[in-house]
Design an enzyme around this catalytic site. Structure first.
Site, short mmCIF file in Angstrom:
data_model
loop_
_atom_site.label_atom_id
_atom_site.label_comp_id
_atom_site.label_asym_id
_atom_site.label_seq_id
_atom_site.Cartn_x
_atom_site.Cartn_y
_atom_site.Cartn_z
N HIS A 19 26.31 -47.96 -5.43
CA HIS A 19 27.28 -46.99 -5.59
C HIS A 19 28.49 -47.00 -4.96
CE1 HIS A 19 27.48 -43.14 -7.78
NE2 HIS A 19 27.22 -42.25 -6.69
N TYR A 65 32.32 -38.04 0.86
CA TYR A 65 31.15 -38.48 -0.15
C TYR A 65 31.74 -38.54 -1.62
CZ TYR A 65 28.20 -38.77 4.05
OH TYR A 65 27.97 -38.92 5.26
N ASN A 67 30.72 -37.26 -4.51
CA ASN A 67 30.95 -36.09 -5.25
C ASN A 67 32.03 -35.06 -4.95
OD1 ASN A 67 28.46 -36.89 -6.20
ND2 ASN A 67 27.20 -34.93 -5.48
N ASN A 113 29.52 -38.92 -10.94
CA ASN A 113 30.17 -37.60 -10.07
C ASN A 113 31.49 -37.94 -9.52
OD1 ASN A 113 28.01 -35.83 -10.90
ND2 ASN A 113 26.70 -36.67 -9.13
#
Length: 185
Positions: A19, A65, A67, A113
């Site tokens: 990620h 982060y 999201n 996301n």
């Protein structure tokens, strides 16, 4: 002005995860130009501001982060009055095999996301550099999969992809996007 966002999660525990490939790539590009990130709390990100080859350049790594990446993006975009066509987001993509790179402008978020968060605040008419991290095997949860480090067997492929983007980044600065797309694809 060129605005480049590397998507990832802050913290050492995420540093080399699938990620975080956006963070990894943007750091490598910044290093290529001898640029260093500094923290800007008002933008919720680590940022580099510079001029390279007569082009104003802003790199960010959101510290919100994944999201909530849109929070950083909209703050910087608004402050510098950057049009969406000059925004480039570097991110992982589970729909591409590991190491495969695709460049596109606009489109859907593919369930990512970080992209969903960005789309909510600026729309989807920006450039994306998608880096394949492969799909989870044996019904592994997608979130668990992307938050795992790359296995050693994939290091060489991932390094080659990072180098391909880094070595051709000047084409973005020169607004030769079609040539960039062909060289990395």
């Amino acid at each position: 002005m060129i605005f480049v966002i590397g998507l990832g999660n802050p913290g050492k525990e995420y540093q080399y995860t699938r990620h975080n490939i956006g963070f990894i790539v943007i750091e490598k590009i910044a290093n290529q130009y001898n640029l260093s990130f500094s923290t800007k709390k008002k933008f919720n990100c680590e940022i580099v501001e510079s001029s390279v080859e007569k082009q104003k350049l802003i790199f960010i790594k959101p510290t919100t982060y994944m999201n909530l990446s849109g929070k950083s993006v909209i703050s910087v975009k608004t402050y510098y009055n950057i049009c969406s066509e000059k925004i480039f987001v570097i991110h992982d993509d589970i729909d591409l095999e590991t190491g495969r790179i695709k460049f596109k402008t606009g489109g859907g978020n593919g369930g990512h996301n970080g992209l969903k968060s960005i789309d909510r605040v600026i729309g989807n008419n920006y450039n994306r550099i998608r880096i394949g991290v492969g799909r989870p095997q044996n019904n592994q949860d997608v979130a668990d999969y992307v938050l795992n480090n790359f296995p050693r067997s994939e290091y060489e492929i991932v390094i080659q992809s990072i180098d391909k983007i880094t070595n051709n980044f000047d084409l973005i600065l020169e607004n030769k996007l079609e040539e960039f797309k062909n060289k990395i694809g």
